[in-house]
Motif scaffolding. Structure first.
Motif, short mmCIF file in Angstrom:
data_model
loop_
_atom_site.label_atom_id
_atom_site.label_comp_id
_atom_site.label_asym_id
_atom_site.label_seq_id
_atom_site.Cartn_x
_atom_site.Cartn_y
_atom_site.Cartn_z
N ARG A 76 0.81 -1.22 0.00
CA ARG A 76 0.00 0.00 0.00
C ARG A 76 0.84 1.27 0.00
O ARG A 76 0.31 2.36 0.00
CB ARG A 76 -0.94 -0.02 1.20
N SER A 77 2.17 1.13 -0.01
CA SER A 77 3.04 2.30 0.00
C SER A 77 3.65 2.58 -1.36
O SER A 77 3.74 3.72 -1.80
CB SER A 77 4.15 2.12 1.03
N LYS A 78 4.11 1.51 -2.01
CA LYS A 78 4.79 1.60 -3.31
C LYS A 78 5.90 2.65 -3.29
O LYS A 78 5.94 3.58 -4.09
CB LYS A 78 3.82 1.88 -4.45
N GLN A 79 6.80 2.49 -2.32
CA GLN A 79 7.94 3.39 -2.26
C GLN A 79 8.83 3.23 -3.48
O GLN A 79 9.35 4.20 -4.02
CB GLN A 79 8.72 3.15 -0.97
N GLY A 80 9.00 1.99 -3.87
CA GLY A 80 9.69 1.74 -5.13
C GLY A 80 11.20 1.81 -5.03
O GLY A 80 11.78 2.38 -4.11
N ILE A 81 11.84 1.22 -6.02
CA ILE A 81 13.28 1.23 -6.18
C ILE A 81 13.61 2.06 -7.42
O ILE A 81 12.95 1.94 -8.45
CB ILE A 81 13.82 -0.21 -6.35
N ALA A 82 14.61 2.92 -7.30
CA ALA A 82 14.97 3.79 -8.41
C ALA A 82 15.46 2.97 -9.60
O ALA A 82 16.08 1.91 -9.44
CB ALA A 82 16.06 4.76 -7.98
N ASP A 83 15.17 3.45 -10.80
CA ASP A 83 15.61 2.76 -12.01
C ASP A 83 17.12 2.84 -12.18
O ASP A 83 17.73 1.94 -12.79
CB ASP A 83 14.93 3.36 -13.24
N VAL A 84 17.73 3.91 -11.65
CA VAL A 84 19.18 4.10 -11.74
C VAL A 84 19.68 4.55 -10.37
O VAL A 84 19.05 5.40 -9.73
CB VAL A 84 19.55 5.14 -12.81
N SER A 85 20.79 3.99 -9.92
CA SER A 85 21.38 4.38 -8.64
C SER A 85 22.87 4.59 -8.80
O SER A 85 23.52 3.91 -9.61
CB SER A 85 21.14 3.31 -7.57
N ASP A 86 23.41 5.54 -8.03
CA ASP A 86 24.86 5.74 -8.01
C ASP A 86 25.50 4.67 -7.14
O ASP A 86 25.09 4.43 -6.00
CB ASP A 86 25.20 7.12 -7.44
N VAL A 87 26.50 4.00 -7.69
CA VAL A 87 27.28 3.02 -6.94
C VAL A 87 28.69 3.59 -6.82
O VAL A 87 29.31 3.95 -7.83
CB VAL A 87 27.30 1.65 -7.64
N SER A 88 29.19 3.67 -5.59
CA SER A 88 30.45 4.37 -5.39
C SER A 88 31.38 3.59 -4.47
O SER A 88 30.95 2.72 -3.70
CB SER A 88 30.20 5.76 -4.80
N VAL A 89 32.65 3.94 -4.56
CA VAL A 89 33.66 3.36 -3.69
C VAL A 89 34.62 4.47 -3.26
O VAL A 89 35.02 5.31 -4.08
CB VAL A 89 34.44 2.22 -4.40
N LYS A 90 34.93 4.49 -1.97
CA LYS A 90 35.98 5.39 -1.50
C LYS A 90 37.33 4.81 -1.92
O LYS A 90 37.61 3.64 -1.68
CB LYS A 90 35.91 5.53 0.02
N LEU A 91 38.15 5.65 -2.52
CA LEU A 91 39.44 5.16 -2.98
C LEU A 91 40.30 4.65 -1.83
O LEU A 91 41.07 3.70 -1.99
CB LEU A 91 40.16 6.25 -3.75
N SER A 92 40.12 5.24 -0.65
CA SER A 92 40.90 4.79 0.50
C SER A 92 40.54 3.36 0.90
O SER A 92 41.37 2.64 1.47
CB SER A 92 40.67 5.73 1.69
N ASP A 93 39.30 2.92 0.58
CA ASP A 93 38.87 1.56 0.92
C ASP A 93 39.55 0.51 0.05
O ASP A 93 39.50 -0.69 0.37
CB ASP A 93 37.35 1.43 0.78
#
Length: 534
Positions: free
Chosen positions: A475-492
């Protein structure tokens, strides 16, 4: 293969299961078939299918031909000794023993009827494996996939694995030992790493997103047991035309995810499609040299993070400060819609043709989610159907057949209207019915149009398994975005400050990044990159 795949490094050509059965056909196994074997109970190629095996030379002619092309030659075998050899009590070559001395009649494959397990703790059992492996070496075999041996990895199988390894070593031929099926238990990690060159970490892998998504957990769990000469095997690549002619169900984005994950985790790359009808996209994704370098040469492969199924893996480039990074958007539209939150869940429905009528209040609902689970006892034969799924309310009645689902997955086969997962008519009480065929575990999602307050359906089993049907009204249908930013910290990943980034799939430099590297990725897509400190 020699023309299109060998230049990229694919150099093992393998003949798969049932080469010793004259009537071998697809995935069907005939318990009454007469298998071809020699006087010592060793299986040999069926001459009607492999006439070059005449005069007791086995696969030698084919192996010589493959070798002349610059490739290696492999075969699939089932563990154990043929039941027919035991029935005849044939002698074990080079010994005073016979088949009945080593056969374990209670150790049998649950899905293939050909073999009994071998008591490899006996000298006679070792001698039997010595005799078949030496025969394969004499044929010119370079790769042996042994099936029905790495699951459940019991004491009988464990002893057979050791015996096969010892038999291979005795030949003096560098034969690669591959174990199947999966999932090999993690608890066997140290043992399997010692005796095998590769081992399956999954059951048969097919072109379903759910199976690919599950692979992220599997490859991560096997991180401690990945080493040179010993590789956790995520199974074949179902790309191009598969299963005797149908196109893969993986989207292009999902194929990039598949190849990126197999490469960054260094899973063996085994093409499972039709090489004679390979399209340009399939060839390109299989042979990208910069991607294959990650699979063949990277080290210290590891998962960096997994947050809401936005996943980062990294690996080191040997003798360099450079790093490889794989970014994955493994989210789906079904995320957040949990079976545990269902508005309705049936009791366990077990046995062919059993059913349960279901009526659910959908007032105020935005999405209708249909689950089929495996009832907790495994998913073999868990075929199911949603029969006559109908919405009703102020606007009257509406069959779901008049709508288009927004998401659908299945544990096996295909989700489809008016046919079971194995593409047969849906039948209830002897009559064809309208419905959606699927297989546990399955999730199907529909948007609910306005004007309806009730969902009615019959859950029907269409094979001998056991399932649970469940319905969730979101009943909420918050949904998942069609596109998402995926990132990495270079220090990791061990880099400070600035770094130059190259897109390995596009084979293009992306420029310089500072502290963090991020890319927008659609659902089920991935990217693979080389990051160089500045």
């Amino acid at each position: 293969m020699a023309e299109h795949l060998l230049p990229a490094g694919y150099d093992i050509f393998t003949i798969d299961i049932q080469w010793y059965e004259p009537g071998g056909n697809s995935h069907y196994y005939d318990a009454n078939a007469t298998l071809t074997m020699d006087q010592y109970g060793r299986l040999t190629p069926a001459l009607n299918r492999f006439p070059s095996a005449k005069d007791n030379i086995g696969f030698k002619t084919i192996a010589d031909y493959v070798h002349a092309k610059g490739m290696r030659f492999g075969i699939h075998i089932m563990r154990g000794i043929p039941k027919q050899a035991v029935d005849k009590n044939l002698p074990i070559k080079g010994t005073e023993f016979f088949a009945k001395d080593i056969a374990l009649l209670d150790s049998i494959c649950p899905w293939n009827p050909d073999m009994y397990g071998v008591d490899a703790t006996k000298a006679a059992g070792q001698a039997y494996y010595d005799s078949i492996i030496q025969m394969y070496a004499d044929w010119g075999v370079d790769f042996i996939k042994v099936d029905d041996i790495s699951r459940p990895y019991d004491k009988i199988q464990e002893a057979e694995i050791v015996a096969i390894r010892q038999a291979i070593d005795k030949t003096g031929r560098p034969i690669v030992l591959s174990l199947s099926p999966g999932a090999t238990p993690i608890s066997a990690g140290e043992h399997v790493q010692q005796y095998a060159n590769m081992w399956r970490i999954t059951d048969d892998f097919w072109d379903r997103w759910g199976a690919l998504r599950e692979m992220f957990e599997r490859v991560h769990a096997w991180e401690p047991y990945r080493s040179s000469g010993g590789w956790p095997d995520a199974d074949m690549l179902p790309l191009g035309l598969v299963e005797f002619g149908r196109p893969t169900k993986f989207t292009h984005d999902e194929q990039y995810t598949l190849m990126s994950l197999w490469s960054i985790t260094r899973s063996p790359l085994i093409f499972g499609g039709d090489m004679t009808r390979m399209d340009e996209f399939t060839k390109a994704i299989l042979t990208n040299p910069e991607v294959l370098a990650v699979n063949q040469h990277s080290i210290n492969n590891r998962q960096v993070s997994r947050i809401n199924d936005l996943i980062v893996w990294t690996a080191d480039e040997p003798n360099s400060q450079d790093k490889y990074v794989a970014l994955f958007n493994a989210q789906s539209k079904s995320d957040g819609l949990k079976f545990a939150d269902a508005d309705y869940a049936s009791p366990v429905i077990a046995g062919l043709g059993k059913s349960q009528q279901i009526d659910v209040n959908i007032t105020g609902g935005k999405q209708l989610v249909l689950f089929v689970t495996d009832a907790g006892d495994g998913f073999h034969f868990d075929h199911a159907a949603w029969v006559n799924p109908t919405l009703s309310g102020a606007k009257g009645t509406l069959s779901l057949q008049g709508l288009k689902w927004t998401y659908a997955d299945t544990g096996w086969g295909e989700v489809q209207w008016n046919a079971t997962a194995e593409n047969k008519p849906i039948v209830d009480a002897g009559k064809p019915v309208v419905g959606i065929g699927t297989h546990a575990n399955s999730t199907i999602i529909y948007d609910i149009p306005e004007g309806y307050d009730t969902f009615s359906v019959k859950g029907l089993t269409t094979n001998s398994g056991s399932v649970v049907f469940a319905v969730l009204v979101d009943r909420s249908k918050q949904g998942i975005a069609d596109v998402s930013d995926v990132s990495v910290k270079l220090s990791d990943i061990g880099i400070s400050g600035k770094a130059q980034v190259r897109d390995l799939w596009a084979q293009q430099d992306l420029g310089e990044f500072t502290d963090t590297f991020s890319r927008p990725l659609p659902l089920h897509d991935a990217g693979l990159y080389r990051i160089s400190p500045r």
